[in-house]
Scaffold this active site. Structure first.
Site, short mmCIF file in Angstrom:
data_model
loop_
_atom_site.label_atom_id
_atom_site.label_comp_id
_atom_site.label_asym_id
_atom_site.label_seq_id
_atom_site.Cartn_x
_atom_site.Cartn_y
_atom_site.Cartn_z
N LYS A 212 30.41 36.47 50.64
CA LYS A 212 29.58 35.38 51.17
C LYS A 212 30.05 35.04 52.59
O LYS A 212 29.24 34.93 53.51
CB LYS A 212 29.69 34.17 50.24
CG LYS A 212 28.86 33.00 50.66
CD LYS A 212 28.88 31.90 49.62
CE LYS A 212 28.24 30.64 50.20
NZ LYS A 212 28.23 29.53 49.26
N GLU A 218 41.14 39.70 50.84
CA GLU A 218 41.16 40.88 49.96
C GLU A 218 40.01 41.82 50.32
O GLU A 218 40.20 43.03 50.47
CB GLU A 218 41.01 40.45 48.49
CG GLU A 218 42.17 39.69 47.93
CD GLU A 218 42.06 38.18 48.12
OE1 GLU A 218 41.36 37.74 49.06
OE2 GLU A 218 42.69 37.44 47.34
N GLY A 274 29.37 31.23 45.37
CA GLY A 274 29.83 32.57 45.01
C GLY A 274 29.71 32.85 43.52
O GLY A 274 29.22 33.89 43.09
N ARG A 275 30.12 31.88 42.69
CA ARG A 275 30.11 32.11 41.24
C ARG A 275 28.72 31.99 40.64
O ARG A 275 28.54 32.17 39.43
CB ARG A 275 31.09 31.15 40.56
CG ARG A 275 30.93 29.69 40.95
CD ARG A 275 32.12 28.86 40.53
NE ARG A 275 32.04 27.47 40.95
CZ ARG A 275 32.46 27.00 42.12
NH1 ARG A 275 32.98 27.83 43.00
NH2 ARG A 275 32.38 25.72 42.42
N GLU A 360 36.33 27.36 38.11
CA GLU A 360 36.24 27.05 39.54
C GLU A 360 35.25 25.89 39.74
O GLU A 360 35.40 25.09 40.66
CB GLU A 360 35.81 28.29 40.34
CG GLU A 360 36.28 28.26 41.77
CD GLU A 360 36.06 29.55 42.53
OE1 GLU A 360 34.89 29.90 42.78
OE2 GLU A 360 37.03 30.23 42.89
N HIS A 391 42.13 40.95 15.87
CA HIS A 391 43.41 41.57 15.54
C HIS A 391 44.49 41.16 16.52
O HIS A 391 45.53 41.82 16.60
CB HIS A 391 43.24 43.09 15.50
CG HIS A 391 42.23 43.50 14.47
ND1 HIS A 391 42.55 43.74 13.16
CD2 HIS A 391 40.88 43.62 14.55
CE1 HIS A 391 41.45 44.04 12.48
NE2 HIS A 391 40.42 43.96 13.31
N LYS A 511 45.59 30.35 49.95
CA LYS A 511 45.11 31.36 50.92
C LYS A 511 45.81 31.17 52.25
O LYS A 511 46.28 32.13 52.87
CB LYS A 511 43.60 31.22 51.16
CG LYS A 511 42.73 31.68 50.04
CD LYS A 511 41.28 31.59 50.51
CE LYS A 511 40.28 31.72 49.38
NZ LYS A 511 38.92 31.44 49.77
O1 F6P Z 1 38.63 31.88 46.71
C1 F6P Z 1 37.56 31.50 45.97
C2 F6P Z 1 36.28 32.07 46.52
O2 F6P Z 1 35.88 31.31 47.62
C3 F6P Z 1 35.20 32.10 45.45
O3 F6P Z 1 34.56 30.89 45.30
C4 F6P Z 1 34.34 33.20 45.92
O4 F6P Z 1 33.48 33.67 44.92
C5 F6P Z 1 35.39 34.21 46.35
O5 F6P Z 1 36.41 33.41 46.92
C6 F6P Z 1 34.93 35.25 47.31
O6 F6P Z 1 34.41 34.69 48.47
P1 F6P Z 1 33.51 35.55 49.46
O7 F6P Z 1 32.29 35.97 48.71
O8 F6P Z 1 33.22 34.66 50.60
O9 F6P Z 1 34.32 36.76 49.87
#
Ligand code: F6P
Length: 552
Positions: A212, A218, A274-275, A360, A391, A511
């Protein structure tokens, strides 16, 4: 009743105290007794919505509790909150944003004007571009830089830009194109991207960079590694990126700075969290897998539940009741967790997906006006598919000391394999739900000839609540409706608690600190550890030592 209720606490309401009193009273009875007292219970507490049959009867509730919870919801302004969300009001107050994931699945051609813009028209136009692109990839019209068709699609993203696409692509693999493999990289652990690169042929790989913000550490790190690999393998030319990368983001400028062709770029909007984004362009890899038609049917599944949420009275509104039950167990029974137990191998990643959606969203401790809550909010969500979990951890659910409300998610028809095995699978799900509720009494154990000294050990107390969600089969439409049920349940909980379910400030500090730590960990010279807490400073030194880097 105007929404949002900003600083007002639900604890101030008479209904809250009434619910507290009533929970104490209900502790003196059992689920089994509730069935005896009310023979019509199982039919009355079984509701149908879209493709789902939802059986609430094995919960620690009766009609008085349901009535009180609904009154609580009304007094908390849930109906106004629903209207406010659908009208595009900026209910995500801390980010000053509308919350309009529901616009992503509104009927084609319908209208939703927000700030003078027809949001549905924008959504449709992105969906059309995605459909053209997905079709081009699926039919081999879109090719790699050396002219070969795409054989592997790799989604690079994390959080909502990963969990939804991965969960849904795995869930719907029976509906996916066979000639293309789908991979997902999220973790910044170098081993994650390494194993993908090891498996892929650069000539036939398409990377979907989903983010987003297009700034997430990452994702940008993994995307950078993937870009370097492709350029090393196929030649450092601009057209190589255009043939092997596409992007999904709200930050179109950053995508273009990364070098991705605007024709391969699909936007979405800051009103989609995002979620809540698997049904936006973030679902591009899913659309490539299952095709645009089935993606439409996935969206139709969401839309069916949206219509129900929007217009059904609270008394028969299934996602509202799911949310109210979550509040009931969290605030009045002390439940700290909720188990999600899909009896479906294909829904193996659903618990992880729901962890982000629920935790979240509702892992908050201040209300909309910043005042602190004096009650519990979001529960810990966890789970594994049945029958595997049986199990492993079900022992604690049956005989442990912790109350764990559970959702059993069952399907009548299998999506693959010998159909007879499905009967066995569903038998297990139903058996577990019944065993949790009704247990096994000492008398039954004695009748079965169990030795007296073993009775305390074999005693099954029962009285442990669960909800059963039964669907005809795991299809794109059914998956859409299942997700939407949980989305609206989360919203309901957030409104009762008066919190903002749509921000996630709690993830920011970690972060920032990680960004500051990379230098001290990686630098060739001894780092300046002044200002760092003693524990972190000493661990930085140990790490550097292990990596053969000087500390002094
Ligand atoms: O760190 C949490 C977050 O902001 C989530 O809410 C989001 O889905 C994820 O990181 C990834 O964010 P982006 O889509 O901006 O890379």
């Amino acid at each position: 009743m105007a929404y949002p209720l900003l600083g007002r606490s639900p604890v101030e309401l008479d209904e809250w105290s009434e619910l507290k009193r009533y929970a104490a009273e209900l502790k003196g009875t059992t689920i089994a007794q509730l069935f005896v007292d009310d023979p019509g219970r199982s039919e009355r507490l079984k509701l149908s919505v879209g493709p789902a049959i939802v059986d609430f009867s094995k919960n620690l509730i009766d009609s008085s509790v349901v009535g009180m919870l609904i009154r609580l919801a009304r007094l908390r302004g849930l109906e106004d909150a629903i209207d406010a969300m659908w009208a595009g009001q900026r209910i995500n107050t801390t980010e000053n944003r509308s919350v309009l994931h529901v616009a992503l699945r509104m009927q084609r051609g319908s209208k939703l004007m927000v700030g003078g813009v027809d949001v549905v028209a924008e959504v449709d136009s992105v969906l059309d571009r995605m459909a053209d692109f997905a079709t081009a990839v699926r039919t081999g019209v879109f090719r790699g830089a050396t002219g070969k068709p795409i054989e592997t699609v790799v989604n690079i993203g994390i959080g909502g830009s990963y969990l939804g696409p991965e969960m849904a692509t795995l869930a719907l693999q029976e509906y996916a194109i066979r000639d293309i493999a789908f991979e997902f990289v999220s973790n910044v652990d170098p081993a994650a991207i390494a194993s993908i690169i090891e498996r892929c042929n650069p000539e036939t790989t398409l990377f979907v960079v989903a983010s987003k913000t297009f700034t997430t550490l990452e994702t940008m790190t993994n995307a950078g590694a993937a870009r370097q690999w492709i350029l090393d393998q196929l030649g450092d030319r601009e057209d190589v990126i255009a043939h092997h990368f596409c992007a999904v983001s709200t930050s179109l400028q950053l995508v273009s700075d990364f070098g991705i062709d605007s024709r391969n770029t699909f936007g979405f909007w800051d009103f989609v969290g995002g979620r809540y984004s698997v049904d936006s362009a973030v679902g591009l890899s899913l659309m490539i897998a299952i095709g645009p038609e089935r993606f439409r049917s996935f969206l139709a599944g969401f839309a069916e539940i949206d219509a129900h949420m929007r217009s059904s009275p609270l008394e028969s509104n299934v996602p509202v009741l799911m949310g109210l039950l979550a509040v009931w167990y969290r605030n009045f029974w002390g439940a700290q967790t909720q188990a999600v137990l899909p009896y479906s191998e294909r829904l193996r990643r659903l618990p992880a997906y729901l962890q982000q959606l629920v935790m979240e969203s509702n892992g908050k401790s201040v209300r909309l006006d910043g005042s602190g809550v004096e009650y519990n909010t979001g529960a810990v969500i966890w789970g594994e598919p049945g029958t595997d979990g049986q199990h492993a951890f079900y022992q604690l659910m049956h005989q442990g000391t912790t109350l764990i409300p559970a959702d059993f998610i069952l399907f009548a028809e299998p999506v693959a394999g010998p159909p007879g095995q499905q009967d066995m699978l569903v038998a297990n799900g139903l058996a577990q739900s019944a065993a949790l509720a009704f247990g096994r009494s000492d008398a039954e154990l004695r009748d079965a000839g169990i030795a007296e000294e073993l009775i305390p050990h074999k005693r099954m107390p029962g009285n442990r609540p669960s909800t059963v969600l039964l669907f005809p089969q795991l299809t794109p439409r059914v998956l859409g409706s299942l997700i939407a049920l949980y989305e609206h349940s989360v919203f309901t909980q957030g409104v009762i608690w008066g919190i903002n379910s749509f921000d996630q400030w709690g993830v920011e500090l970690g972060k920032e600190m990680a960004a500051r730590l990379v230098g001290p960990l990686a630098g060739a010279k001894p780092p300046d550890l002044a200002g760092m807490d003693a524990s972190t400073a000493s661990l930085v030194a140990e790490y550097r030592h292990l990596r053969g880097r000087p500390n002094a």
